[in-house]
Design an enzyme around this catalytic site. Structure first.
Site, PDB file in Angstrom:
ATOM      1  N   PHE A 153      -5.464  -2.610  -1.496  1.00 51.73           N
ATOM      2  CA  PHE A 153      -6.266  -3.624  -1.003  1.00 51.73           C
ATOM      3  C   PHE A 153      -7.571  -2.975  -0.261  1.00 51.73           C
ATOM      4  O   PHE A 153      -8.315  -3.226  -0.421  1.00 51.73           O
ATOM      5  CB  PHE A 153      -6.243  -4.595  -0.847  1.00 51.73           C
ATOM      6  N   LYS A 177      -5.939   0.050 -12.057  1.00 52.00           N
ATOM      7  CA  LYS A 177      -5.538  -0.963 -11.678  1.00 52.00           C
ATOM      8  C   LYS A 177      -6.226  -1.039  -9.865  1.00 52.00           C
ATOM      9  O   LYS A 177      -4.765  -0.633  -9.514  1.00 52.00           O
ATOM     10  CB  LYS A 177      -4.141  -1.324 -12.273  1.00 52.00           C
ATOM     11  N   GLU A 180      -5.387  -6.711  -6.424  1.00 48.75           N
ATOM     12  CA  GLU A 180      -6.201  -7.903  -6.314  1.00 48.75           C
ATOM     13  C   GLU A 180      -7.180  -8.027  -6.095  1.00 48.75           C
ATOM     14  O   GLU A 180      -7.439  -9.703  -5.885  1.00 48.75           O
ATOM     15  CB  GLU A 180      -4.586  -8.770  -7.603  1.00 48.75           C
ATOM     16  N   SER A 230       1.954   0.449  -0.472  1.00 47.43           N
ATOM     17  CA  SER A 230       2.732   0.307   0.422  1.00 47.43           C
ATOM     18  C   SER A 230       4.192   1.340   0.382  1.00 47.43           C
ATOM     19  O   SER A 230       4.174   0.964  -1.140  1.00 47.43           O
ATOM     20  CB  SER A 230       3.280  -1.428   0.552  1.00 47.43           C
ATOM     21  N   CYS A 285      -4.553   3.163   6.803  1.00 48.16           N
ATOM     22  CA  CYS A 285      -3.444   4.570   6.301  1.00 48.16           C
ATOM     23  C   CYS A 285      -3.279   5.657   7.306  1.00 48.16           C
ATOM     24  O   CYS A 285      -2.112   5.510   8.013  1.00 48.16           O
ATOM     25  CB  CYS A 285      -3.203   5.125   5.370  1.00 48.16           C
ATOM     26  N   GLU A 385       5.404  -0.932   9.727  1.00 45.02           N
ATOM     27  CA  GLU A 385       3.743  -0.531   9.555  1.00 45.02           C
ATOM     28  C   GLU A 385       3.324  -2.229   9.266  1.00 45.02           C
ATOM     29  O   GLU A 385       3.303  -3.181   8.775  1.00 45.02           O
ATOM     30  CB  GLU A 385       4.017   0.144   8.261  1.00 45.02           C
TER      31      GLU A 385
HETATM   32  P1  NAD Z   1       0.317  -2.545  -1.995  1.00 46.92           P
HETATM   33  O1  NAD Z   1       2.091  -1.567  -2.337  1.00 46.92           O
HETATM   34  O2  NAD Z   1       0.735  -4.266  -1.595  1.00 46.92           O
HETATM   35  O3  NAD Z   1      -0.235  -3.075  -3.498  1.00 46.92           O
HETATM   36  C1  NAD Z   1      -0.930  -1.789  -3.642  1.00 46.92           C
HETATM   37  C2  NAD Z   1      -0.996  -1.381  -5.901  1.00 46.92           C
HETATM   38  O4  NAD Z   1       0.912  -1.940  -6.066  1.00 46.92           O
HETATM   39  C3  NAD Z   1      -2.002  -2.680  -5.852  1.00 46.92           C
HETATM   40  O5  NAD Z   1      -2.619  -2.656  -6.387  1.00 46.92           O
HETATM   41  C4  NAD Z   1      -0.885  -4.310  -6.449  1.00 46.92           C
HETATM   42  O6  NAD Z   1      -1.243  -5.096  -7.412  1.00 46.92           O
HETATM   43  C5  NAD Z   1       0.201  -3.291  -6.439  1.00 46.92           C
HETATM   44  N1  NAD Z   1       1.451  -4.160  -6.209  1.00 46.92           N
HETATM   45  C6  NAD Z   1       1.929  -5.038  -5.445  1.00 46.92           C
HETATM   46  N2  NAD Z   1       3.386  -4.832  -5.737  1.00 46.92           N
HETATM   47  C7  NAD Z   1       3.155  -4.815  -6.730  1.00 46.92           C
HETATM   48  C8  NAD Z   1       4.811  -4.968  -6.946  1.00 46.92           C
HETATM   49  N3  NAD Z   1       6.273  -5.798  -6.304  1.00 46.92           N
HETATM   50  N4  NAD Z   1       5.281  -3.914  -8.557  1.00 46.92           N
HETATM   51  C9  NAD Z   1       4.107  -3.152  -8.688  1.00 46.92           C
HETATM   52  N5  NAD Z   1       2.814  -3.422  -8.705  1.00 46.92           N
HETATM   53  C10 NAD Z   1       2.600  -3.885  -6.849  1.00 46.92           C
HETATM   54  O7  NAD Z   1      -0.474  -2.184  -1.395  1.00 46.92           O
HETATM   55  P2  NAD Z   1      -1.536  -2.991  -0.259  1.00 46.92           P
HETATM   56  O8  NAD Z   1      -1.056  -3.894   1.035  1.00 46.92           O
HETATM   57  O9  NAD Z   1      -2.462  -3.002  -1.454  1.00 46.92           O
HETATM   58  O10 NAD Z   1      -1.802  -1.670   0.740  1.00 46.92           O
HETATM   59  C11 NAD Z   1      -1.875  -1.266   1.700  1.00 46.92           C
HETATM   60  C12 NAD Z   1      -0.491  -0.700   2.052  1.00 46.92           C
HETATM   61  O11 NAD Z   1      -0.831   0.818   1.788  1.00 46.92           O
HETATM   62  C13 NAD Z   1      -0.211   0.008   3.278  1.00 46.92           C
HETATM   63  O12 NAD Z   1       1.259   0.311   3.318  1.00 46.92           O
HETATM   64  C14 NAD Z   1      -0.855   1.180   3.286  1.00 46.92           C
HETATM   65  O13 NAD Z   1      -0.005   2.457   4.230  1.00 46.92           O
HETATM   66  C15 NAD Z   1      -1.115   1.680   1.948  1.00 46.92           C
HETATM   67  N6  NAD Z   1      -1.757   3.373   1.670  1.00 46.92           N
HETATM   68  C16 NAD Z   1      -1.373   3.797   1.905  1.00 46.92           C
HETATM   69  C17 NAD Z   1      -2.403   5.140   1.583  1.00 46.92           C
HETATM   70  C18 NAD Z   1      -2.187   6.995   1.625  1.00 46.92           C
HETATM   71  O14 NAD Z   1      -2.841   7.527   1.236  1.00 46.92           O
HETATM   72  N7  NAD Z   1      -0.251   6.602   1.981  1.00 46.92           N
HETATM   73  C19 NAD Z   1      -4.260   5.138   1.475  1.00 46.92           C
HETATM   74  C20 NAD Z   1      -4.249   3.460   1.892  1.00 46.92           C
HETATM   75  C21 NAD Z   1      -3.576   2.800   2.165  1.00 46.92           C
END
Ligand code: NAD
Length: 499
Positions: A153, A177, A180, A230, A285, A385
């Site tokens: 997000f 994808k 959401e 994450s 991040c 985090e």
């Molecule tokens: P998230 O892991 O909740 O979601 C990321 C994606 O995974 C979304 O598209 C979501 O729909 C999907 N998802 C969520 N739960 C899932 C599940 N149980 N099974 C399969 N898919 C699932 O992350 P977020 O809250 O959207 O984003 C923030 C996180 O992203 C933070 O941890 C941040 O550090 C990380 N991030 C990392 C980088 C990097 O380059 N390392 C860059 C940006 C964000």
């Protein structure tokens, strides 16, 4: 009333595709604290349709001349640059980040598009003549086919832009994808790419939750997965995609430390700590979440950081504020709960971001910049985090203690050192176990022609995002050994040729 709200549908085969699963997720305007849209969540049939569209588009796109692919990328770049403000509005309305930060996100994404336009140079092969008498060997890099991109997000435009321009430049077709929580930017970019001349089906946007993600992870026609999110989900994605025979890169979470040596310029350091700790409400991040102060520097530094925090304005990102709301109420409450944990664990809350005055609607998902001193390294405030505007201070006695602390952490995404000692900085860059390092630079996100990615729990897979690694990930190499018959060389020889 949810029924009257706008609906964000899929983008499949070059047009909006109305979702029919009956399942939706709410999309909020975080600064107003109200639901503004519903986003459709894909069912199995819609996953198949998106992948089938990309699969059907692949042979034609793979065989499209490099010159034509380049022209389309240039057109996309021009459209995106000229209509940046429109996209920034979308980002602010669904994510909450302030407009200037939204524009900055798009600029960083544009850099990847610009880098991708030079793709013919990056997918060139090698050629060796006469490896054996009359035999030549050469290599070529070819696209994988249908590739899946799953994004978080916090950068609804930039993170997708890390991947799809490179994948498409290299001749792949994409199913994206997005998160959401802020889904509209992906549709907007896909429509813009279509306007730039991208053939239907080359870039599809599939909205959804775990079901859509699992559908892509299981689908036999999806050849690779690029994930950002994450750490627990990144690990799951990596393991599942690899088990299903896919190429996978999964970037995870972070906990970035800024090491401040006693000789640092404290004004520069305090500016950097505030910018990197509270920009985008800490939902980056590469945000700095821990300042590691090598004594006796902590008290003076905290004073300077606190002075700067007092001048920050928090409010609706459309109103020229410094910092916006958090993305959802649930996330705001989770971040805010860490302030109580800090108090219970014996830390000192220097600035408490709860109950701040904001330039925005009362129901917005607000939490002000928060500074916590003397955070025990056993506290969840230090270990987790938090992903919000909460900056921790940890005091250490020496450079060595600071580096050991950073290297003991679970993550290894970004880090920074602030010092005027070049030798110390050079030693740090050698010793610290982190993938992206800033020297007097707090958020060292590499430019588009270097690749982005950390170490340890911040990445699963060995290939980073964009830059040369991006083209490596989205292509596979063929090595061709060729001989054109020369009547003077023939005959039977069952061994390997030796001359
Ligand atoms: P998230 O892991 O909740 O979601 C990321 C994606 O995974 C979304 O598209 C979501 O729909 C999907 N998802 C969520 N739960 C899932 C599940 N149980 N099974 C399969 N898919 C699932 O992350 P977020 O809250 O959207 O984003 C923030 C996180 O992203 C933070 O941890 C941040 O550090 C990380 N991030 C990392 C980088 C990097 O380059 N390392 C860059 C940006 C964000």
């Amino acid at each position: 009333m949810p029924d009257e709200l706008a609906v964000v549908n899929h983008w499949i085969d070059g047009e909006e595709f109305v979702g029919s699963s009956g399942r939706t997720a709410p999309v909020y305007d975080p600064a107003r604290g109200i639901q503004t849209k519903n986003v459709v969540l894909a069912n199995a049939d819609e996953i198949d349709r998106a992948v089938a569209s990309a699969k059907a588009a692949f042979p034609g796109w793979r065989d499209t001349s490099m010159a034509r692919r380049q022209q389309i990328l240039f057109s996309f770049r021009e459209l995106l640059a000229s209509r940046k403000a429109e996209l920034a509005d979308i980002l602010t309305s669904e994510h909450g980040k302030v407009l200037s930060d939204a524009a900055g996100e798009i600029t960083r994404g544009l850099e990847v598009v610009e880098f991708a336009t030079g793709f013919p140079h990056l997918i060139k092969g090698d050629y060796s003549e006469n490896v054996s008498t009359g035999v030549d060997v050469y290599s070529t890099r070819q696209p994988l086919g249908v590739v899946g991109v799953i994004s978080p997000f916090n950068f609804p435009a930039m993170v997708p832009l890390w991947f799809f321009p490179i994948a498409i430049a290299a001749g792949n077709t994409v199913v994206l994808k997005p998160s959401e929580k802020d889904p509209s930017a992906a549709n907007w970019m896909a429509e813009l790419f279509t306007e730039a001349g991208l053939p239907d089906g080359v870039l599809n946007v599939l909205h959804g939750d775990k079901q859509a993600v699992d559908g892509l992870l299981e689908h036999p026609d999806v050849k690779s997965i690029s994930f950002v999110g994450s750490t627990p989900i990144a690990k799951y994605i990596y393991e599942t995609a690899a088990r299903n025979g896919k190429r996978v890169q999964a970037l995870g979470g972070a906990k970035n430390h800024m090491l401040v040596l006693p000789d640092a310029d404290l004004d520069l350091t305090a500016d950097a700590a505030v910018n990197a700790g509270f920009g985008s409400a800490g939902e980056r991040c590469m945000a700095i979440s821990v300042v590691v102060a090598v004594e006796p520097v902590a008290d003076a530094l905290i004073e300077k950081i606190t002075q700067r925090m007092a001048g920050l304005t928090v409010g609706d990102g459309r109103r020229n504020c410094d910092m916006g709301p958090l993305v959802t109420e649930v996330h705001r409450d989770k971040v805010s709960s860490y302030i109580e944990v800090a108090i219970e664990d014996g830390a000192t809350v220097v600035v408490d971001g709860r109950d701040i005055e904001v330039d925005g609607e009362a129901d917005g998902f607000w939490l002000g910049p928060t500074l916590i001193d003397a955070v025990p390294t056993t506290s969840k405030v230090y270990l987790d985090e938090i992903f919000g505007p909460v900056l921790s201070i940890v005091r250490v006695k020496s450079y060595e203690e600071g580096v050991a602390l950073i290297n003991n952490g679970a993550y290894g995404n970004g880090t920074a050192i602030f010092t005027n000692d070049g030798g110390a900085a050079r030693r740090f860059q050698n010793e610290v176990e982190v993938g992206m390092i800033g020297i007097n630079v707090p958020i060292p996100v590499p430019v588009a022609y270097y690749s982005f990615g950390g170490f340890k729990d911040s990445i699963f897979g060995d290939t980073k995002a964009y830059g040369p690694d991006g083209f490596h990930f989205f292509t596979r190499q063929k090595a061709i050994t060729s001989r054109w018959l020369d009547p003077s060389h023939g005959g039977i020889n069952l061994g390997f040729p030796q001359n």
